[in-house]
Design a protein around this motif. Structure first.
Motif, short mmCIF file in Angstrom:
data_model
loop_
_atom_site.label_atom_id
_atom_site.label_comp_id
_atom_site.label_asym_id
_atom_site.label_seq_id
_atom_site.Cartn_x
_atom_site.Cartn_y
_atom_site.Cartn_z
N PRO A 1 18.54 -8.09 -6.96
CA PRO A 1 19.09 -6.87 -7.56
C PRO A 1 19.65 -5.89 -6.53
CG PRO A 1 16.69 -6.82 -7.63
CD PRO A 1 17.08 -8.18 -7.17
N GLY A 2 19.13 -5.93 -5.29
CA GLY A 2 19.68 -5.08 -4.24
C GLY A 2 21.13 -5.42 -3.95
N MET A 3 21.43 -6.70 -3.80
CA MET A 3 22.81 -7.14 -3.59
C MET A 3 23.67 -6.87 -4.83
SD MET A 3 23.08 -8.23 -0.48
CE MET A 3 21.99 -6.84 -0.13
N LEU B 1 33.90 3.22 -0.66
CA LEU B 1 33.00 3.78 0.34
C LEU B 1 31.56 3.84 -0.17
CD1 LEU B 1 32.51 5.20 3.06
CD2 LEU B 1 33.12 7.37 1.94
N THR B 2 31.39 4.25 -1.42
CA THR B 2 30.05 4.32 -2.00
C THR B 2 29.40 2.94 -2.07
OG1 THR B 2 30.67 6.24 -3.33
CG2 THR B 2 28.74 5.01 -4.04
N SER B 3 30.20 1.94 -2.40
CA SER B 3 29.67 0.57 -2.47
C SER B 3 29.22 0.10 -1.08
CB SER B 3 30.74 -0.37 -3.02
OG SER B 3 30.21 -1.66 -3.26
N LEU B 4 30.02 0.40 -0.05
CA LEU B 4 29.64 0.01 1.31
C LEU B 4 28.39 0.74 1.78
CD1 LEU B 4 33.18 -0.06 2.98
CD2 LEU B 4 31.78 -2.03 2.32
N LEU B 5 28.29 2.02 1.46
CA LEU B 5 27.10 2.79 1.84
C LEU B 5 25.88 2.34 1.05
CD1 LEU B 5 28.58 6.41 2.22
CD2 LEU B 5 27.96 4.78 4.02
N THR B 6 26.08 1.90 -0.19
CA THR B 6 24.95 1.33 -0.95
C THR B 6 24.43 0.07 -0.28
OG1 THR B 6 25.88 2.20 -3.03
CG2 THR B 6 24.22 0.46 -3.21
N LEU B 7 25.36 -0.76 0.21
CA LEU B 7 24.95 -1.96 0.95
C LEU B 7 24.17 -1.57 2.19
CD1 LEU B 7 25.04 -5.02 1.37
CD2 LEU B 7 27.26 -4.72 2.51
N GLY C 1 0.78 -1.22 0.00
CA GLY C 1 0.00 0.00 0.00
C GLY C 1 0.81 1.26 0.00
N THR C 2 2.14 1.17 0.09
CA THR C 2 3.01 2.34 0.17
C THR C 2 4.43 1.92 -0.12
OG1 THR C 2 3.77 4.14 1.61
CG2 THR C 2 3.39 2.01 2.65
N ALA C 3 5.27 2.93 -0.46
CA ALA C 3 6.71 2.69 -0.60
C ALA C 3 7.48 3.37 0.51
CB ALA C 3 7.19 3.20 -1.96
N ASN C 4 6.79 3.86 1.52
CA ASN C 4 7.43 4.53 2.65
C ASN C 4 7.87 3.49 3.68
OD1 ASN C 4 7.89 5.99 5.14
ND2 ASN C 4 6.88 7.73 4.17
N MET C 5 9.16 3.45 3.97
CA MET C 5 9.69 2.44 4.87
C MET C 5 9.16 2.57 6.29
SD MET C 5 13.68 1.94 3.73
CE MET C 5 14.06 3.69 3.52
N ILE D 1 20.60 -0.56 1.12
CA ILE D 1 19.80 -1.75 0.79
C ILE D 1 19.44 -2.51 2.07
CG2 ILE D 1 19.80 -3.97 -0.42
CD1 ILE D 1 19.56 -1.53 -2.25
N ALA D 2 20.39 -2.60 3.02
CA ALA D 2 20.12 -3.29 4.28
C ALA D 2 19.03 -2.58 5.08
CB ALA D 2 21.40 -3.38 5.11
N ARG D 3 19.00 -1.24 5.05
CA ARG D 3 17.94 -0.49 5.74
C ARG D 3 16.57 -0.82 5.17
NH1 ARG D 3 17.79 4.78 4.94
NH2 ARG D 3 16.61 5.23 6.82
N VAL D 4 16.49 -0.88 3.85
CA VAL D 4 15.20 -1.22 3.23
C VAL D 4 14.80 -2.64 3.62
CG1 VAL D 4 13.95 -1.49 1.05
CG2 VAL D 4 15.64 0.34 1.29
N TRP D 5 15.75 -3.54 3.56
CA TRP D 5 15.45 -4.94 3.88
C TRP D 5 14.99 -5.09 5.33
CZ3 TRP D 5 14.69 -9.38 1.41
CH2 TRP D 5 14.68 -10.56 2.15
N ASN D 6 15.72 -4.49 6.24
CA ASN D 6 15.38 -4.62 7.66
C ASN D 6 14.03 -4.00 8.00
OD1 ASN D 6 17.73 -6.01 8.30
ND2 ASN D 6 18.88 -4.14 8.77
#
Length: 546
Positions: free
Chosen positions: A379-381, A419-425, A355-359, A428-433
């Motif tokens: 695709p997130g990983m 650093l950008t790759s680690l922050l991207t992870l 019903g939403t895309a808001n985490m 993605i982890a925030r969305v997953w959790n």
């Protein structure tokens, strides 16, 4: 038969399909059949073109038999052919997704009838830009796809979409005017706009004039590619559009800008005169973009910022200006088109199911819909660059190129990439959790749809609207029915295509390196357009000039 002669069909077929789809505007099923068939045939032709260029090299097609530099020239090399195949594959998946969304919601004319012809015109514009052999035809390709994008962005006519559409139109017009002014100045300075001819004639003009023309084109393309600090418009524009439109915009439109940057930097302005500037721009684009993503609670806006951030990786490879760096950038462009589009399509499914895309309002999606969780996770990983996915392979190639260059700025750029790759992870982890792992009741503002989901994962009656459609008609259905097969199938197909970039990593990297070698040499492109020995003849003439 010369397969390369079929190249104009990559533009003509979508235009013809758009015309037929417009004629069938009152027959939605026929419209859908025409649109999907057109893209399937176009993709098949482009696959043949890619195979042909791998064997024969760069080929030019002269429209109306007008030889360069006077006529319209379309040039097919490995880079343009790869971009054609990837863009059409992604466009086909998004079209099936959008068509399935309209049919499932009970709207036989959905999304709306004008969508299909407009979408095909967008595809034609993208293909024209990839094949353009002169600057004005490249400008025409941009204008075709931008005109179609104005319509697609404002579908539905809601206030947020109109507001975002106005910003998008203003920024696009400014960049297009700058590009057009640049073309006029280049023609005044050289007497030609054919890119192969320019590759020879630009070297004869004053270095100061060269730099002005160079920077004007770079700014025009930088706005379209959304590099920092010219990316301010993107995070506020893309998330407001319908999910399929946002997906195809994120996947393709900025990459056309990147393509134009790569083509002009390697063909028209070779050398390392502005490589330091490009390295700084790449670093800032990566870091600022990913920091913006970390601050978002809406998944669409978060992905829009990651889109900006990962454009920096492509500029990274261009700035290194070696075969390894440029080859990795070519591979990364293909990877990012597929993966970023996949994530936006998955976000559309999240909106339907949750019903939403808001985490802040999501939770428990992994239990409610394991398939949806898998479609996001892969695709997130991949985007985060976790081994052995294609994102890791592309980033590894870029980092290797930076280390081999060995300058202090190159090492700083390598550090920014890691650093950008680690922050991207982390993003993605925030969305997953938050969206998938935690329980719905633990959300800050839990959505009623998720709270109304029973323990067995089936949806119960609710009057809340999902993506603009009442969910009352979904009463009593299972979660699978809230995720239509056609939409899930299109998304899954695109996710698998992203995985295939890993499985075919060796051949694709070899193709990318070969494409990079050809672009850096320039001779194959120039000789294909102006005739065998054109580069050598121009060099001898320059040497003979007192």
């Amino acid at each position: 038969m010369n397969i390369a002669n079929l190249a104009p069909l990559a533009v003509v077929l979508p235009f013809l399909g758009a015309a037929l789809a417009f004629v069938l505007i009152r027959h939605s099923r026929s419209q859908r059949a025409v649109s999907i068939t057109t893209l399937c045939v176009t993709l098949l032709i482009e696959i043949f073109l890619l195979i042909d260029t791998s064997g024969k090299g760069t080929t030019a097609v002269f429209i109306g038999n007008w030889a360069a530099p006077f006529g319209i020239t379309m040039v097919v090399d490995q880079f343009s052919a790869l971009m054609l195949v990837v863009s059409s594959a992604v466009s086909l998946a998004v079209l099936i997704y959008a068509t399935g969304q309209g049919m499932t919601d009970g709207d036989e004319d959905g999304p709306i009838s004008i969508f299909h012809p407009t979408y095909l015109i967008l595809v034609a514009g993208v293909s024209n830009a990839f094949l353009a052999g002169d600057l004005f035809n490249l400008y025409v390709g941009f204008e075709i796809l931008l005109t179609a994008s104005y319509v697609l962005m404002t579908l539905g006519g809601t206030t947020p979409r109109i507001r975002a559409g106005v910003t998008y139109v203003v920024v696009s017009v400014v960049s297009s005017m700058l590009f057009l002014i640049s073309i006029g100045m280049i023609y005044a300075a050289t007497g030609t706009i054919n890119m192969a001819d320019l590759a020879l004639k630009l070297a004869d003009i004053d270095h100061g004039t060269q730099m002005i023309l160079h920077l004007m084109l770079l700014v025009a393309f930088g706005i379209k590619a959304a590099i920092f600090p010219l990316s301010f418009w993107l995070p506020d524009s893309y998330p407001t559009a319908p999910a399929p439109v946002t997906a195809v915009f994120a996947g393709l439109l900025t990459k056309v800008g990147v393509y134009a940057m790569v083509r002009t930097e390697t063909l028209l302005f070779p050398g390392d005169r502005i490589n330091t500037l490009l390295m700084v721009v790449a670093m800032l684009t990566m870091i600022v973009g990913i920091l913006g993503a970390l601050a978002q609670s809406d998944i669409k806006r978060m992905l829009s910022f990651t889109l900006v951030s990962h454009i920096g990786y492509m500029v990274f490879g261009l700035a290194i200006s070696t075969v390894i760096g440029l080859g990795a950038a070519v591979y990364y462009v293909a990877h990012h088109i597929i993966v970023q589009t996949s994530l936006f399509l998955v976000t559309g499914l999240i909106e339907r199911r949750g019903g939403t895309a808001n985490m802040d309002r999501l939770g428990g999606l992994a239990k409610i819909s394991p398939l949806l969780a898998l479609l996001f996770f892969v695709p997130g990983m991949n985007l985060a660059g976790i081994p052995p996915f294609s994102g890791f392979l592309g980033k590894l190639g870029l980092l290797q190129a930076g280390v081999e260059l060995g300058t202090p700025l190159a090492y700083v750029l390598v550090g920014a990439g890691v650093l950008t790759s680690l922050l991207t992870l982390l993003v993605i982890a925030r969305v997953w959790n938050r969206a998938f792992w935690r329980r719905p009741e633990d959300a800050t503002h839990p959505d009623p749809i998720l709270m109304a989901t029973s323990a067995d994962g089936s949806a119960v009656r609710t009057s809340r609207r999902v993506s603009g459609h009442s969910t009352g008609k979904f009463a009593g259905r299972t979660a699978v029915n809230l995720l239509p097969r056609s939409m899930v199938g299109a998304t899954a197909g695109l996710v698998l295509l992203g995985v295939s970039l890993t499985l075919l990593g060796g051949p694709l990297f070899a193709l990318s390196d070969q494409a990079a070698q050809q672009m850096l040499e320039r001779t194959p492109y120039i000789d294909a357009v102006l005739g065998e020995g054109a580069t050598e003849a121009a060099t001898e003439a320059a040497g003979a000039t007192p």
